[in-house]
Write a protein that holds these residues in place. Structure first.
Motif, mmCIF file in Angstrom:
data_model
loop_
_atom_site.group_PDB
_atom_site.id
_atom_site.type_symbol
_atom_site.label_atom_id
_atom_site.label_comp_id
_atom_site.label_asym_id
_atom_site.label_seq_id
_atom_site.Cartn_x
_atom_site.Cartn_y
_atom_site.Cartn_z
ATOM 1 N N MET A 136 0.838 -1.204 0.000
ATOM 2 C CA MET A 136 0.000 0.000 0.000
ATOM 3 C C MET A 136 0.875 1.257 0.000
ATOM 4 N N ALA A 137 1.935 1.237 0.790
ATOM 5 C CA ALA A 137 2.832 2.398 0.844
ATOM 6 C C ALA A 137 3.510 2.588 -0.512
ATOM 7 N N GLN A 189 1.106 4.109 -2.802
ATOM 8 C CA GLN A 189 0.939 5.527 -2.492
ATOM 9 C C GLN A 189 2.045 6.354 -3.131
ATOM 10 N N VAL A 228 -0.878 10.672 -2.754
ATOM 11 C CA VAL A 228 -1.844 10.621 -1.650
ATOM 12 C C VAL A 228 -3.259 10.864 -2.146
ATOM 13 N N MET A 250 -5.260 7.851 -3.104
ATOM 14 C CA MET A 250 -5.398 6.720 -2.173
ATOM 15 C C MET A 250 -6.856 6.446 -1.774
ATOM 16 N N PRO A 251 -7.680 7.462 -1.543
ATOM 17 C CA PRO A 251 -9.061 7.128 -1.162
ATOM 18 C C PRO A 251 -9.760 6.242 -2.188
ATOM 19 N N TYR A 252 -9.413 6.405 -3.460
ATOM 20 C CA TYR A 252 -10.019 5.529 -4.468
ATOM 21 C C TYR A 252 -9.591 4.091 -4.250
ATOM 22 N N PHE A 305 -8.889 2.851 -1.370
ATOM 23 C CA PHE A 305 -9.558 2.364 -0.161
ATOM 24 C C PHE A 305 -11.015 1.965 -0.415
ATOM 25 N N ILE A 306 -11.676 2.674 -1.313
ATOM 26 C CA ILE A 306 -13.077 2.294 -1.546
ATOM 27 C C ILE A 306 -13.199 1.180 -2.580
#
Ligand code: ADP
Ligand code: MG
Lengths: 339, 368, 347
Positions: A33-34, A37, A42, A45-47, A49-50
């Motif tokens: 994940m890092a 990123q 950054v 990243m929300p994309y 996560f969902i």
């Protein structure tokens, strides 16, 4: 939220060592994940996560919703949509082909209309019954100053049981050798095979549903009751208003928004009745006395000799439209209740 | 030791621009304070420096390296938040070490740094407590400690003292100053309290509505405010302000006339000043003296509205006329006066600050 | 004690409505408790007892006695002779209306008596084999394991994926955020009963039919879970996240080390609900799972009653096994659960 201030330092240190252990495990996800990123930044990243959730929602909800409509316009007994012939409105026509909608026997798919009728009656009785018992129980519990927590738990308990458990527990209670017949024999010297008689079995299906779900609605109503400010009653008492009047003039109007939401919720859930009724009545019996719409859909689609996926989907779509109307009215009511 | 330079820095939220082109240079190892009224964009600017807030336009460099697109970690900054933002579920030790663990630092080195920082800030007794079990001052130290262990290139503080009581605030102020002397790291410190800025910073940036009003050493800002805003913002109590007019100006001085202060002559030349021009006269409360004006000195009378005596010093508040702002006079020692009494005051014209009424800019500054 | 009981809202004496309220509450408690209690009691009865009518209120079994010279233990009966005398006898065999019995004191002498003179002696007895037998005989251990597997894996995934989504929705600004949130909430309006046919096709298409993963994956994403967690995460200060960002934590690490631990209360509520949902799921596993090896408890239990010879002693025992975990969870967490339901309207 976090641990109380008094927590012993040693315990804090210990919990942190556990955290570090988990940490090592989580590195498996964390490291890629890092890296991701660093690659995409950054802001994206929300994309990420969902993504997993949205994929699952898409596969198991959005795609099926689209497919349900597509299925409704196809025929045959193949499951895979691309193998199925397009039949237009045929399935809907078949379902709606009826001499007299109030007389299921005159319909082409009389089982569907029997199910619709059964569901309609069930919905009416279950909604009214649950509403009555939930409201009464909430009023009673709100009145108790002692033991309220206990009784609240007792009345809520059935909600957590599974439909199969509820169906079986009641089937056994009402059985030929069951406790109820034991008492009947003792006192009235008679025995009734409740679940094999049309009238009785329908009544028990409604009763068991109320028994099963009442606690949930009771809790919601109780929360509404407890939100009514005390001083309103105190003022009324000083005015010498009788308790009966207090209920009709204060409690009920103040509770109305809450009750409306509960009612629509009940309607939505009642229309979808299946699980506990199916288990209790051993598949909708006697005969088709307790066959409801969802059971019709389930059987039409999945019983090996039918496999009429198109017809089942058409019925689903019809029911879905009904539910949508109910749901939208619920949202509308909830919004109105907020204002 | 890192020098920072900002060139025409801008920030917009959607169509709303809140930082309107800012140029600031921070020298290596310098302690810079960003001051300004609440909502002027101090936090936004600090967050742009930190990398938490994307920069809409302009350039930010650390030691001549462009850092606009670097993350906070890559910029190697450390930040102390107004709320402290301590991780509530972690012990103090973990709060300090979390950032170092994220960098995959060697365990022994982490422990060494944590212990050192804890000793330095006198929080070594609470390392195994959760933040909830600490007092406000202790939490503040932990927040600072969390920044120290990282050994960052730049320390950023966002109003770190605003949640402390007055006494603790003064004490922590000097501790942060001491820390800066010790670490010699570049520090940028945001505050809305000009006293904090004046007492701690080597350089002050006064911000207003997303723009820089003035940059300078604390004493420069006090003695030579570039405009009315800075003049009003720096100094406590604030500067007294009166409208006036230039009567005449020549190479030796400027003669000024004011309905409130009479006629007086500022004894030095001011370039580009025009006779008959409208100006604003600024006078620090400490430059006013009670008593009748001597010839050549300015002065006026005020109706006393309030007297605040601290014993060793007294502030007298009054009005020269109903329509004007309060005049504040600083009197050494204890002083008493009746409400409504009429008091004369005077001042040395050499201390008068003159500002253009039209632009608000200092006219003294025009000379240099 | 009386004073305690009478401390009602008016702080005075109990009036009529108070009595009615107490009557309702106690009657209701009986209505809830009796059917469940009856199932529990019955689950401990022997097969013979369970089919005998009228039913006994306690689990009993025939009293037996071992007599020398007889190969099996004999059941013990009371014989009421026509002269009114009573005698304890052991039943050797029974043919039609006549029974061959013996007196335990004189085991060699058997004699015949009419059955109508005999009444059986029974003693308190708990038939634990009702619980152990189905576990061996009907694969119930397998069903139990499948259910535990589905419940644990689905709950873990539910917590993980939904909290990840909630994190993105509550702590980031990104294009389409509101649309995504609205889309997720809209799935609340789509019950399984409306989409079961195409959902099953999707399962078949993914080759997950008759597979526990087919049950798990389709239940993992819940709008309720996302909503619950998002609301909770909104209360976590953004400063903490920025502090962690300054502390060089990656975005995922912020989620994992800062946000998730701080969400523990909301996660606990969701975990409790998820466990109960998955444990109780019926219709969807019924559609997806077809071979008995993959049955969950609920499906296995349901299939038992469809069998030709309904073995209620086993069904009831397994019913109790099925309701027990939920009951235990509820006993310990009832305050959590009732308050969670009342505040969130989740069921
Ligand atoms: N996320 C945001 N969206 C829109 N406007 C913002 C946002 N954050 C800050 N602002 C605006 O930017 C201005 C500066 O805010 P800030 O930097 O917090 O001021 P302060 O100097 O008090 O720290 C304020 O007017 C504020 O309303
Ligand atoms: Mg701020």
């Amino acid at each position: 939220m976090s641990a109380p201030a008094s927590i012993a330092p040693r315990a804090v240190a210990r919990s942190e060592r556990v955290g570090e252990g988990l940490d090592a495990v989580m590195r498996v996800v964390e490291t890629p994940m890092a890296a991701l990123q660093r690659l995409i930044g950054v802001a994206r990243m929300p994309y990420v996560f969902i993504l997993p959730n949205m994929v699952l929602f898409t596969i198991f909800v959005f795609v099926p919703v689209g497919l349900a409509i597509a299925y409704a316009f196809t025929g045959g007994t193949d499951l895979l949509i691309w193998d199925r012939p397009y039949v237009g409105l045929e399935n809907f026509k078949a379902l709606l082909d009826c001499g007299n909608y109030l007389e299921p026997a005159t319909c082409r798919y009389n089982l569907f209309w029997t199910a619709v009728h059964n569901t309609w009656w069930y919905t009416l009785l279950n909604t009214l019954g649950t509403l009555f018992f939930a409201l009464m129980t909430a009023l009673v519990l709100n009145r108790l100053t002692w033991g309220r927590g206990f009784f609240r738990a007792v009345f809520f308990y059935p909600v957590l049981l599974s439909p199969v458990v509820v169906g079986l527990v009641w089937q056994w209670f009402l059985a030929r050798e069951g406790l109820l017949n034991g008492f009947l024999t003792e006192w009235l010297d008679t025995r009734i095979i409740f679940l094999l008689e049309v009238g009785w079995s329908r009544a028990w299906v409604v009763y068991v549903s109320i028994w099963f779900h009442m606690g949930f609605y009771m809790l919601i109503i109780l929360a509404g009751l407890q939100a009514i400010p005390r001083d309103i009653y105190e003022a009324a008492q000083i005015d010498g208003t009788s308790q009966w009047r207090q209920f009709w003039r204060l409690t009920l109007p103040l509770l109305m928004p809450n009750l409306l939401v509960v009612t629509v919720l009940l309607l939505i859930r009642s229309v979808q009745v299946f699980d506990e009724a199916w288990v209790l009545t051993n598949g909708g019996g006697p005969g088709t006395a307790n066959t409801f719409i969802v059971q019709f859909i389930y059987q039409t689609a999945f019983s090996p000799e039918l496999r009429l996926y198109g017809l089942a989907s058409a019925a689903s779509v019809l029911m879905g439209i009904g539910l949508l109307v109910l749901t939208l009215s619920q949202l509308w009511l909830a919004k109105k209740a907020e204002v | 030791m890192t020098a920072i330079s900002m060139r025409d820095l801008r920030k917009s939220y959607g169509t709303l621009e809140v930082i309107h082109g800012i140029d600031i240079d921070v020298d290596s190892g310098e302690f810079v304070a960003l001051v300004g009224p609440s909502g002027c964009g101090k936090s936004t600017l600090l967050r742009m420096i930190s990398g938490l807030e994307p920069i809409s336009a302009g350039q930010m460099s650390f030691d001549d390296q462009r850092v606009n697109d670097l993350s906070p970690a890559e910029r190697q900054i450390a930040m102390v938040f107004q709320s402290y933002a301590l991780y509530p579920h972690m012990s103090v030790r973990k709060n300090l070490s979390f950032g170092l663990e994220n960098l995959r630092m060697d365990r022994a080195e982490i422990n060494r740094r944590v212990e050192a920082a804890a000793r330095m800030l006198a929080i070594d007794g609470y390392l195994d407590r959760r933040p909830k079990a600490l007092s406000g001052g202790q939490r503040q130290r932990v927040a600072i400690g969390r920044a120290i262990v990282r050994q960052p290139r730049v320390f950023l503080f966002d109003e770190p003292l605003s949640n402390l009581d007055a006494k603790l605030r003064v004490q922590t102020r000097s501790e942060i100053t001491k820390l800066h002397k010790q670490l010699k790291t570049t520090m940028i410190y945001v505050t809305h309290d000009q006293v904090e800025a004046m007492t701690m910073a080597q350089k002050i940036v006064v911000l207003n509505k997303g723009k820089v009003e003035q940059i300078g050493r604390p004493l420069d800002l006090f003695e030579r405010p570039a405009n009315l805003f800075v003049a009003g913002f720096i100094g406590s109590p604030r500067m007294n302000i009166y409208p006036g007019k230039v009567v005449s100006a020549d190479g030796t001085g400027v003669s000024v006339e004011s309905a409130h202060l009479g006629r007086f002559t500022v004894p030095h030349a001011i370039a580009g000043i025009e006779a008959e021009g409208d100006i604003v006269i600024g006078l620090r409360p400490s430059h006013l003296k009670l008593g009748a004006a001597e010839p050549g000195a300015g002065g006026g009378t005020m109706t006393v509205e309030q007297v605040e005596s601290m014993g060793h010093e007294t502030f007298v508040y009054g009005r020269t006329s109903q329509s004007e702002d309060l005049t504040i006079v600083h009197v050494p020692g204890h002083f008493e006066a009746e409400m409504g009494a009429s008091l004369a005051f005077t001042f040395d014209p050499a201390f008068a600050h003159l500002f253009s009424a039209a632009s608000g800019r200092s006219l003294k500054e025009a000379r240099t | 004690m009386i004073a305690f009981l009478t401390r009602t809202r008016q702080k005075g004496r109990m009036d009529l409505t108070d009595w009615l309220a107490w009557g309702w509450a106690i009657l209701g408690t009986l209505v809830v408790a009796i059917p469940v209690g009856w199932a529990v009691i019955s689950s401990l009865k022997t097969e013979a007892e369970i089919n005998s009518f009228p039913p006994a209120l306690v689990p009993r079994a025939a009293q037996t006695i071992t007599i020398e010279g007889q190969s099996k233990p004999l059941s013990v009966w009371i014989r009421k002779a026509p002269d009114g005398s009573e005698q304890t006898v052991a039943l050797v065999r029974r043919i039609g209306l006549a029974a061959t019995v013996l007196d335990p004191a004189k085991p060699q002498e058997t004699f015949r008596v009419p059955v109508s003179e005999l009444s059986q002696l029974k003693e308190f007895h708990l038939q634990w084999s009702n619980y152990t037998e189905p576990l061996k005989q009907f694969n119930f251990l397998r069903y139990l394991w499948n259910t535990v597997f589905v419940t644990v894996v689905a709950t873990a995934l539910t917590l993980f994926l939904n909290s990840l989504t909630a994190f993105a929705l509550s702590k980031y600004r990104f294009a389409g955020r509101n649309a995504v949130f609205a889309l997720i909430l809209s799935t609340m309006m789509i019950p399984l009963s409306v989409i079961m046919v195409p959902a099953f096709m999707v399962i078949v298409g993914l080759n997950l039919a008759d597979n526990l993963w087919g049950v798990i994956l389709s239940t993992v994403s819940t709008p309720t879970g996302v909503f619950l967690l998002r609301q909770y995460m909104l209360t976590i200060p953004d400063d903490l996240i920025e502090a962690a960002r300054v502390d060089a934590a990656s975005e995922f690490r912020i989620y994992w080390r800062i946000v998730l631990p701080l969400c523990a209360p909301a996660l606990a509520v969701l975990a409790i609900f998820s466990v109960i949902w998955r444990w109780n799921d019926f219709l969807w596993p019924l559609i997806v799972l077809s071979s008995p090896d993959n049955y969950t408890l609920q499906i296995g239990l349901n299939s038992l009653q469809g069998q030709f010879n309904v073995q209620w002693h086993y069904i009831l025992a397994m019913t109790v096994v099925t309701l027990l975990p939920v009951t235990v969870v509820f006993l310990f967490l009832q305050k959590y659960i009732t308050e969670g339901v009342a505040s969130s309207g989740v069921k």
